[in-house]
Design a protein around this motif. Structure first.
Motif, short mmCIF file in Angstrom:
data_model
loop_
_atom_site.label_atom_id
_atom_site.label_comp_id
_atom_site.label_asym_id
_atom_site.label_seq_id
_atom_site.Cartn_x
_atom_site.Cartn_y
_atom_site.Cartn_z
N TRP A 294 8.52 6.92 10.95
CA TRP A 294 7.63 5.78 10.70
C TRP A 294 6.18 6.23 10.83
O TRP A 294 5.84 7.02 11.70
CB TRP A 294 7.89 4.67 11.72
N ALA A 295 5.33 5.71 9.95
CA ALA A 295 3.89 5.84 10.16
C ALA A 295 3.54 4.89 11.29
O ALA A 295 3.94 3.73 11.27
CB ALA A 295 3.12 5.48 8.90
N PRO A 296 2.83 5.35 12.32
CA PRO A 296 2.65 4.53 13.51
C PRO A 296 1.78 3.30 13.32
O PRO A 296 1.02 3.20 12.35
CB PRO A 296 2.01 5.50 14.51
N ASN A 297 1.92 2.38 14.24
CA ASN A 297 1.10 1.19 14.32
C ASN A 297 -0.29 1.62 14.81
O ASN A 297 -0.45 2.11 15.93
CB ASN A 297 1.76 0.22 15.31
N LEU A 298 -1.31 1.42 13.95
CA LEU A 298 -2.67 1.87 14.29
C LEU A 298 -3.46 0.83 15.08
O LEU A 298 -4.59 1.11 15.49
CB LEU A 298 -3.44 2.22 13.01
N THR A 299 -2.90 -0.34 15.30
CA THR A 299 -3.63 -1.40 15.97
C THR A 299 -3.42 -1.34 17.49
O THR A 299 -2.67 -0.52 18.00
CB THR A 299 -3.19 -2.78 15.45
N SER A 300 -4.06 -2.26 18.17
CA SER A 300 -3.93 -2.33 19.63
C SER A 300 -2.82 -3.28 20.07
O SER A 300 -2.69 -3.56 21.26
CB SER A 300 -5.26 -2.78 20.25
N GLY A 301 -2.02 -3.75 19.11
CA GLY A 301 -0.92 -4.65 19.45
C GLY A 301 0.22 -3.90 20.14
O GLY A 301 0.18 -2.68 20.33
N LYS A 302 1.27 -4.63 20.51
CA LYS A 302 2.43 -4.04 21.18
C LYS A 302 3.04 -2.96 20.29
O LYS A 302 3.35 -3.20 19.13
CB LYS A 302 3.46 -5.12 21.49
N GLY A 303 3.19 -1.79 20.85
CA GLY A 303 3.74 -0.67 20.09
C GLY A 303 2.69 0.13 19.34
O GLY A 303 3.01 1.14 18.71
N GLY A 304 1.43 -0.31 19.40
CA GLY A 304 0.37 0.37 18.66
C GLY A 304 -0.32 1.44 19.47
O GLY A 304 -0.17 1.54 20.69
N ILE A 305 -1.14 2.25 18.77
CA ILE A 305 -1.87 3.34 19.43
C ILE A 305 -3.35 3.00 19.60
O ILE A 305 -4.08 3.76 20.23
CB ILE A 305 -1.74 4.65 18.62
N GLY A 306 -3.76 1.86 19.03
CA GLY A 306 -5.18 1.54 19.01
C GLY A 306 -5.84 1.47 20.37
O GLY A 306 -7.01 1.83 20.51
N ASN A 307 -5.10 0.99 21.38
CA ASN A 307 -5.70 0.90 22.72
C ASN A 307 -5.32 2.10 23.59
O ASN A 307 -5.59 2.11 24.79
CB ASN A 307 -5.28 -0.40 23.41
N LYS A 308 -4.70 3.09 22.99
CA LYS A 308 -4.30 4.29 23.73
C LYS A 308 -5.11 5.52 23.32
O LYS A 308 -5.28 6.44 24.11
CB LYS A 308 -2.81 4.58 23.51
N TYR A 309 -5.58 5.53 22.08
CA TYR A 309 -6.28 6.70 21.57
C TYR A 309 -7.74 6.71 22.01
O TYR A 309 -8.45 5.71 21.86
CB TYR A 309 -6.22 6.73 20.04
N SER A 310 -8.19 7.85 22.49
CA SER A 310 -9.61 8.04 22.75
C SER A 310 -10.27 8.47 21.43
O SER A 310 -9.58 8.77 20.44
CB SER A 310 -9.81 9.12 23.81
N ASP A 311 -11.59 8.55 21.43
CA ASP A 311 -12.29 9.03 20.23
C ASP A 311 -11.80 10.44 19.86
O ASP A 311 -11.59 10.76 18.69
CB ASP A 311 -13.80 9.05 20.45
N GLY B 251 1.18 0.59 6.15
CA GLY B 251 1.43 -0.81 5.85
C GLY B 251 0.15 -1.59 5.60
O GLY B 251 -0.92 -1.18 6.05
N PRO B 252 0.24 -2.71 4.89
CA PRO B 252 -0.96 -3.49 4.55
C PRO B 252 -1.77 -3.92 5.76
O PRO B 252 -3.00 -4.04 5.68
CB PRO B 252 -0.37 -4.71 3.81
N ASP B 253 -1.09 -4.19 6.89
CA ASP B 253 -1.80 -4.60 8.10
C ASP B 253 -2.07 -3.43 9.04
O ASP B 253 -2.57 -3.62 10.16
CB ASP B 253 -1.02 -5.70 8.84
N LEU B 254 -1.73 -2.23 8.59
CA LEU B 254 -1.88 -0.99 9.38
C LEU B 254 -1.09 -1.03 10.68
O LEU B 254 -1.37 -0.30 11.62
CB LEU B 254 -3.36 -0.69 9.65
N GLY B 255 -0.08 -1.90 10.70
CA GLY B 255 0.73 -2.05 11.91
C GLY B 255 1.97 -1.17 11.92
O GLY B 255 2.86 -1.38 12.75
N GLY B 256 2.01 -0.17 11.04
CA GLY B 256 3.14 0.75 11.02
C GLY B 256 4.14 0.40 9.93
O GLY B 256 4.32 -0.78 9.59
N ALA B 257 4.76 1.41 9.33
CA ALA B 257 5.72 1.19 8.26
C ALA B 257 6.68 2.37 8.19
O ALA B 257 6.34 3.50 8.56
CB ALA B 257 5.01 1.01 6.91
N GLU B 258 7.88 2.09 7.70
CA GLU B 258 8.91 3.11 7.61
C GLU B 258 8.63 4.04 6.43
O GLU B 258 8.40 3.58 5.31
CB GLU B 258 10.28 2.45 7.43
#
Length: 297
Positions: free
Chosen positions: A91-108, A72-79
Motif C-alpha cells: 500500500w502507498a501509505p496514508n500521508l495525513t495525520s489521521g489514524k494510521g497516517g504518517i503526517g504527525n510522525k514524520y519530521s522535516d 489516493g485522491p485524499d492522500l490517505g493511502g491506497a492499495e
C-alpha cells in the motif's frame, strides 16, 4: 534399466537441490535489500509555514507531483497491489495525520529522506516510490510540497504492512527484477545537491524543468518508452516534434491536456496519462512545456 532410473533419480535430486539453493540465496539477498539501512542525514532544506508556500505546495502536489495517483485522491493511502495479484501486499501509505497516517510522525528530515532519497525514517528502502523523480524538483518547491503535506486534513485509514510474495522476492534477490527498478534508493545519487530551478517563466529552460513530470513516463529524452508486457506497463508515445505531436499547435497541445482529447479525436486514458491533473496547471506552465518540446531535436 535400474541403473538409468537410479542415475536419473540422482540427477533430478541434484537439480532440485540446486534450485533450492538458488531460491534460498535469492530470498536471503532480497531480505538484505529490503531491510538495508541507509545511514546518512539528508540535506537541510528549510520548510516554510506561510500560506503562500502551502498554496504553492498544494498546486504542485495536485498538478505535477502526482501524489494522488498512488496515495489516493485524499492522500490517505491506497492499495498498489494485493495478494490476489500474486505479488504480495503493498500500500502507498496514508500521508495525513489521521489514524494510521504518517503526517504527525514524520519530521522535516523524514519527509526529505523519503522524497529525495527513497528511504524510510528507520533507514530502510521505500518500495516503488518515485524518489528519483523528486530529486529533480527545485529545493524551494520541494519545501513547499512538504509544507502542504503537513497541513493535509486527517484521514483515518490504517494500511497493512508491506509483504512481498515469495517468488517476486526471490526474483528481486536474484536480480531478475533489478533492485534499481523496485527500490529507488539504489539509483539515486544521494550526494547530489538539491536542484535550483530556472526562473518561472514561459521559456524553454523552465519548460525543460517542468517537463520532468513527462520524462518519468515518456523517457529522459521524451522519445517514448516501449511497452513492458512483463510488468504491465503500456507504451508511451514520442512527445518530440517528430513523434506524436507532428502538426500540433500550442493550442492543440494545451487543449489536449485540458480535455483529454487529441486533435485527431483520440481520447486519452486518464489511468495511463494523468491529463486531468497536468491539464489543470497554469497555462503559463503548459506553454513553457510546449516551448521545450518544440526545442528538442
Amino acid at each position: 534399466m535400474k541403473k538409468i532410473l537410479k542415475w536419473s533419480g540422482i540427477l533430478i535430486g541434484l537439480l532440485l537441490a540446486l534450485v533450492a539453493v538458488v531460491v534460498i540465496v535469492g530470498s536471503v539477498r532480497a531480505n538484505g535489500l529490503l531491510t538495508k539501512e541507509w545511514t546518512f542525514e539528508p540535506d537541510s532544506i528549510r520548510i516554510p509555514t506561510d500560506s503562500n508556500a502551502v498554496a504553492n505546495g498544494e498546486y504542485l502536489v495536485n498538478h505535477f507531483m502526482l501524489c494522488a495517483d498512488c496515495h489516493g485522491p485524499d492522500l490517505g493511502g491506497a492499495e498498489l497491489f494485493s495478494e490476489a495479484d500474486g505479488a504480495g501486499i503493498l500500500w502507498a501509505p496514508n500521508l495525513t495525520s489521521g489514524k494510521g497516517g504518517i503526517g504527525n510522525k514524520y519530521s522535516d528530515a523524514d519527509w526529505l529522506r523519503a522524497l529525495r532519497h527513497g528511504i524510510r525514517p528507520n533507514g530502510e528502502n521505500l518500495i516503488i516510490m518515485p524518489a528519483e523523480f523528486y530529486t529533480t524538483v527545485d529545493a524551494g518547491e520541494l519545501a513547499n510540497v512538504i509544507a502542504y503535506l503537513k497541513t493535509l486534513p486527517p484521514v483515518d485509514r490504517e494500511t497493512p504492512a508491506r509483504a512481498l510474495a515469495f517468488m517476486p522476492k526471490v526474483m528481486l534477490g536474484l536480480g531478475v527484477i533489478p533492485a534499481s527498478d523496485f527500490l529507488p534508493a539504489h539509483k539515486i545519487d544521494h550526494d547530489a545537491a538539491p536542484l535550483t530551478a530556472p526562473p518561472r517563466a514561459v521559456t524553454v529552460e523552465f519548460g525543460d524543468y517542468r517537463a520532468s513530470v513527462c520524462k518519468a513516463c515518456h523517457g529522459p529524452d521524451l522519445k517514448g518508452v516501449p511497452e513492458d508486457v512483463e510488468n504491465g506497463f503500456p507504451a508511451t508515445p514520442d512527445l518530440t516534434m517528430s513523434g506524436e505531436l507532428i502538426g500540433w499547435s500550442e493550442a492543440d497541445f494545451i487543449t489536449t491536456l485540458q480535455t483529454g482529447v487529441t486533435p485527431g479525436g483520440r481520447e486519452l486514458d486518464p489511468l495511463a496519462m494523468p491529463w486531468e491533473r497536468i491539464g489543470g496547471a497554469d497555462v503559463e506552465d503548459l506553454q513553457a512545456i510546449w516551448l521545450y518540446l518544440q526545442s528538442i531535436p
